[in-house]
Design an enzyme around this catalytic site. Structure first.
Site, PDB file in Angstrom:
ATOM      1  N   LYS A   1       4.681   2.745  -1.625  1.00  0.00           N
ATOM      2  CA  LYS A   1       3.499   3.567  -1.923  1.00  0.00           C
ATOM      3  C   LYS A   1       3.282   3.743  -3.411  1.00  0.00           C
ATOM      4  O   LYS A   1       2.153   3.961  -3.852  1.00  0.00           O
ATOM      5  CB  LYS A   1       3.616   4.942  -1.253  1.00  0.00           C
ATOM      6  CG  LYS A   1       3.393   4.901   0.244  1.00  0.00           C
ATOM      7  CD  LYS A   1       3.165   6.299   0.787  1.00  0.00           C
ATOM      8  CE  LYS A   1       2.937   6.291   2.289  1.00  0.00           C
ATOM      9  NZ  LYS A   1       2.838   7.634   2.845  1.00  0.00           N
TER      10      LYS A   1
ATOM     11  N   LYS B   1      -2.083  -6.195  10.572  1.00  0.00           N
ATOM     12  CA  LYS B   1      -2.022  -4.968  11.358  1.00  0.00           C
ATOM     13  C   LYS B   1      -3.353  -4.209  11.289  1.00  0.00           C
ATOM     14  O   LYS B   1      -3.995  -4.189  10.236  1.00  0.00           O
ATOM     15  CB  LYS B   1      -0.913  -4.128  10.709  1.00  0.00           C
ATOM     16  CG  LYS B   1      -0.395  -2.984  11.497  1.00  0.00           C
ATOM     17  CD  LYS B   1       0.851  -2.417  10.792  1.00  0.00           C
ATOM     18  CE  LYS B   1       0.823  -0.915  10.894  1.00  0.00           C
ATOM     19  NZ  LYS B   1       1.933  -0.257  10.235  1.00  0.00           N
TER      20      LYS B   1
ATOM     21  N   LYS C   1      -5.810   1.831   8.761  1.00  0.00           N
ATOM     22  CA  LYS C   1      -6.877   2.558   8.105  1.00  0.00           C
ATOM     23  C   LYS C   1      -7.019   2.115   6.649  1.00  0.00           C
ATOM     24  O   LYS C   1      -8.115   1.994   6.131  1.00  0.00           O
ATOM     25  CB  LYS C   1      -6.562   4.054   8.149  1.00  0.00           C
ATOM     26  CG  LYS C   1      -7.537   4.928   7.407  1.00  0.00           C
ATOM     27  CD  LYS C   1      -7.050   6.356   7.336  1.00  0.00           C
ATOM     28  CE  LYS C   1      -6.291   6.682   6.073  1.00  0.00           C
ATOM     29  NZ  LYS C   1      -7.129   6.940   4.916  1.00  0.00           N
TER      30      LYS C   1
END
Ligand code: TRP
Length: 356
Positions: free
Chosen positions: A131, A214, A217
């Site tokens: 991240k 995948k 969002k």
């Protein structure tokens, strides 16, 4: 605070009665809607856990602010997540559903556990590495760095037997067990060592437009993702426009036919039929037929789900009551654990206990 808007007759079932093994899990309120990837891949399995376990399910808003959030949007998404949990079948009479930030013990235990976590230990967490990779470590918040420690606090407060999560959370659960063991060893046995309950990726759902990636969002284009709260006709159209593969045979083969395989996976998950059974039914028929039928199945599934969720969002009083009940159930347990922790760490207790 919800307490001022709560019906006076609100009753709070005692979740410790019956003594089923406890499970606990959380989801971040970082999207307007759940999508097929997280619903069919993981969340749906939460519903079944209610039969054999005593669940605690919460909306992880403290975790959400580890990256910047618009306050209005965060509040709205928190309620939307709660409404969707109820709409998908999480039953407030069997499960405690609550908002993380309404239980101060999460942040309080989080601090204590941060003081037990090594800097290097936190640095090894791969989710932080992933991240923070985008903007660089220097641009990430300290909260993002200590995210897994707060997650450990979320879990340990409730002494659950199992924590149902996806494979990507395995490392955080290992840290949770390490911290529990460290605390128990350094002070006194306080925490149960929770077992991961890694949800089988029964359904690995991929992007409708890019079926080798995948459904997500953050990376899928709007046309590639089925959002449960979207207009059902929009979702039907997305299914009908899904990218399919060369050839014409309807066969499950994720390497050669990722597009059709994804549609078969969704079909199977929504109809509770095996992929083989569906392959047989469509033998000799075209992609168009499969897509048309699946689009109908999707509409039949999302319409009642969406109606229930939107109804709850309109009747905020009922939703607030559900969350207030969950808050009280969670607080009753979390406060007891926190009191033990504070006492064992050596914090001087206030002269008069403020109660729960
Ligand atoms: N990190 C989890 C996720 O992104 C969410 C989460 C926060 C969680 N606290 C938790 C999951 C405690 C299980 C238990 O999916």
């Amino acid at each position: 605070m919800p307490s001022t808007t709560t019906s006076p007759e609100l009753t709070v079932p005692d979740v410790t009665v019956g003594a089923k093994p406890r499970v606990l899990s959380g989801i971040q309120p970082t999207a307007d809607s759940f999508h097929f990837g997280n619903y069919l891949g993981a969340l749906r399995q939460w519903v079944d856990l209610q039969r054999e376990y005593q669940p605690f399910f919460f909306i992880a808003d403290l975790h959400a602010i580890t990256v910047e959030q618009d306050p209005k949007v965060l509040r709205e998404r928190t309620l939307r997540a709660a409404a969707q949990l109820v709409a998908m079948g999480i039953d407030p009479a069997r499960s405690a559903i609550f908002v993380q930030s309404q239980i101060p013990a999460h942040a309080q235990l989080g601090w204590v556990l941060q003081c037990l976590t090594g800097f290097g230990e936190a640095r090894r967490m791969t989710q932080f590495k992933d991240k923070s990779a985008k903007g660089g470590e220097g641009a990430s918040s300290v909260g993002l760095f200590t995210y897994p420690v707060l997650q450990a606090a979320d879990i340990l407060l409730y002494r659950p037997h199992y924590v149902p999560v996806g494979e990507d959370q395995r490392q955080h659960l290992e840290l949770t067990r390490d911290l529990a063991q460290r605390f128990n060893h350094r002070y006194k046995k306080t925490f149960r060592l929770p077992e991961p309950y890694i949800l089988k990726a029964t359904a690995k759902i991929t992007d409708l437009q890019e079926p080798t990636a995948k459904m997500s969002k953050s990376s899928s284009s709007p046309a590639g993702i089925v959002e449960l709260l979207d207009d059902p006709q929009v979702n039907a159209k997305k299914i009908r426009s899904a990218v399919t593969d060369s050839g014409s045979e309807i066969r499950f083969d994720p390497d050669e036919k990722p597009g059709i395989s994804n549609l078969l996976t969704i079909y199977s998950a929504l109809s509770d039929r095996t992929v083989t059974d569906i392959e047989e039914e469509y033998a000799g028929r075209g992609y168009g037929e499969l897509k048309g039928d699946l689009a109908e199945l999707v509409v039949d599934f999302v319409t009642p789900f969406r109606d229930r969720a939107l109804e709850l969002l309109e009747d905020q009083q009922h939703l607030m009551d559900i969350l207030e009940t969950g808050r009280r159930q969670a607080a009753a347990i979390a406060e007891v654990t926190l009191r033990d922790v504070f006492q064992r760490v050596g914090f001087a207790a206030p002269a008069r206990s403020t109660g729960l």
